[in-house]
Scaffold this motif. Sequence first.
Motif, PDB file in Angstrom:
ATOM      1  N   ILE A 274       0.857  -1.194   0.000  1.00 45.46           N
ATOM      2  CA  ILE A 274       0.000   0.000   0.000  1.00 45.46           C
ATOM      3  C   ILE A 274       0.888   1.237   0.000  1.00 45.46           C
ATOM      4  O   ILE A 274       1.983   1.225   0.566  1.00 45.46           O
ATOM      5  CB  ILE A 274      -0.946   0.019   1.221  1.00 45.46           C
ATOM      6  CG1 ILE A 274      -0.170  -0.164   2.527  1.00 45.46           C
ATOM      7  CG2 ILE A 274      -2.013  -1.057   1.098  1.00 45.46           C
ATOM      8  CD1 ILE A 274      -1.011   0.027   3.763  1.00 45.46           C
TER       9      ILE A 274
ATOM     10  N   ILE B  34      -4.168   6.127   3.050  1.00 45.43           N
ATOM     11  CA  ILE B  34      -4.864   4.838   2.899  1.00 45.43           C
ATOM     12  C   ILE B  34      -5.360   4.378   4.261  1.00 45.43           C
ATOM     13  O   ILE B  34      -4.588   4.242   5.209  1.00 45.43           O
ATOM     14  CB  ILE B  34      -3.949   3.775   2.273  1.00 45.43           C
ATOM     15  CG1 ILE B  34      -3.621   4.232   0.849  1.00 45.43           C
ATOM     16  CG2 ILE B  34      -4.625   2.405   2.285  1.00 45.43           C
ATOM     17  CD1 ILE B  34      -3.041   3.197  -0.033  1.00 45.43           C
TER      18      ILE B  34
ATOM     19  N   LYS C 179      -1.324  -4.136  -5.297  1.00 45.86           N
ATOM     20  CA  LYS C 179      -0.773  -2.836  -4.907  1.00 45.86           C
ATOM     21  C   LYS C 179      -1.897  -1.802  -4.914  1.00 45.86           C
ATOM     22  O   LYS C 179      -2.642  -1.687  -5.883  1.00 45.86           O
ATOM     23  CB  LYS C 179       0.344  -2.420  -5.866  1.00 45.86           C
ATOM     24  CG  LYS C 179       0.843  -1.025  -5.553  1.00 45.86           C
ATOM     25  CD  LYS C 179       2.298  -0.800  -5.849  1.00 45.86           C
ATOM     26  CE  LYS C 179       2.691   0.543  -5.239  1.00 45.86           C
ATOM     27  NZ  LYS C 179       4.040   0.942  -5.491  1.00 45.86           N
ATOM     28  N   ILE C 180      -2.003  -1.094  -3.815  1.00 46.62           N
ATOM     29  CA  ILE C 180      -3.034  -0.067  -3.723  1.00 46.62           C
ATOM     30  C   ILE C 180      -2.328   1.251  -3.432  1.00 46.62           C
ATOM     31  O   ILE C 180      -1.604   1.365  -2.441  1.00 46.62           O
ATOM     32  CB  ILE C 180      -4.028  -0.396  -2.602  1.00 46.62           C
ATOM     33  CG1 ILE C 180      -4.695  -1.747  -2.874  1.00 46.62           C
ATOM     34  CG2 ILE C 180      -5.076   0.703  -2.461  1.00 46.62           C
ATOM     35  CD1 ILE C 180      -5.545  -2.257  -1.740  1.00 46.62           C
TER      36      ILE C 180
ATOM     37  N   VAL D  39      -9.845   1.103   2.159  1.00 45.08           N
ATOM     38  CA  VAL D  39      -9.818  -0.292   1.714  1.00 45.08           C
ATOM     39  C   VAL D  39     -10.740  -1.087   2.631  1.00 45.08           C
ATOM     40  O   VAL D  39     -10.589  -1.062   3.851  1.00 45.08           O
ATOM     41  CB  VAL D  39      -8.384  -0.867   1.799  1.00 45.08           C
ATOM     42  CG1 VAL D  39      -8.345  -2.300   1.300  1.00 45.08           C
ATOM     43  CG2 VAL D  39      -7.407   0.013   1.028  1.00 45.08           C
TER      44      VAL D  39
END
Length: 326
Positions: free
Chosen positions: A10, A44, A63-64, A87
């Motif tokens: 992330i 995030i 992958k974020i 998320v």
Amino acid sequence: MLIDDITITIKGGDGGNGAVSFMRNAKTAKGGPDGGNGGNGGNIFFQGSTDIFDLGEFRYKKKIAAENGVSGRKQNLYGRNGKNIVVRVPVGTRITEISGKTYEITDTATQVALALGGKGGRGNNEFKSATNQAPMQAEDGTLGEEKVVHLELRLIAEVGFIGFPNAGKSSLLKALTRAHPKIGNYPFTTLEPNLGVLPAGLGGDGIVLGDIPGLMEGASKGRGLGIKFLKHVEKTELLVHCIDSTMEDVVKAYKTVRTEFEKYNKILIAKPEIILLTKTDLVDVNGLEKNINKLKKFEKPVLTISIYSKKSIDDFKKFLRAKLKK
Ligand SMILES: Nc1nc2c(ncn2[C@@H]2O[C@H](COP(=O)(O)OP(=O)(O)OP(=O)(O)O)[C@@H](O)[C@H]2O)c(=O)[nH]1
Ligand SMILES: [Mg+2]
């Protein structure tokens, strides 16, 4: 299949750069500094959900990254902040950073910040002072945090459906929740535990129901699928012991499963348990009555259900909500 273990990366967005610029227009040939600040990078967050049942989506989303902040511009225009990303993961997910730091996602309301975005840099306008009217200086934005995190879904069912293979456990989970477990008219259809959420009667978080693979005589010695799945019901508040009402000997069925329990861990034996006679549409009333009476000697509540009787499903929902006070 229940994907319950995955590693992803992330990254918070990078901060936008500050601008170096000076005011110029028809009236002002040599204006002061007007370089705007860069925007902050997006953060995030992780948040629990009871509509997601596994970590499967992360197989394709390894992958974020949150959005970067936009750089500042002339005329003191600030760059826009990057958007945050939330998320969603199932309630019951444990997140572990490489450093070993862990976070438990236990409810649907809390947002946990995991990768913060970088800060936007200041534009040259912020650097002007009495002694420096024309600063050429601006800051670059800082980089967003990047982390590798391990996600692990720890099945924390509040109610566990246990019993012989083919007893109708998965059918029940399907009838009570939005889960879609595999159902088959043969033993050991379920190979991994399934989770579903029964919405709470009063709103708020629902009741997490877990459907556990069937147990057979000798499971503790490795027969069938073994008993390792019983770890998933160790933390439940209530066990629902499902017994197919068409079975010849329901008492033996009950005792067999309990014996395997005992071999796994005595704690399970002491847990609150109810007996649920399933598939009642397949037996006549007298036969059912007899089975109920036979099972009463175990001094546990004995309930009945058929997935084809809406009333029995509704009654059972009410029972669970009352029992778990939800
Ligand atoms: N007539 C009738 N059939 C049912 C009922 N509940 C389940 N069944 C059937 O019983 C069979 C077994 O159901 P499952 O829900 O897969 O049973 P299970 O306990 O999850 O079985 P395993 O995963 O193998 O342990 C399926 O053919 C279902 O359609 C019911 O209330 N009435
Ligand atoms: Mg099943």
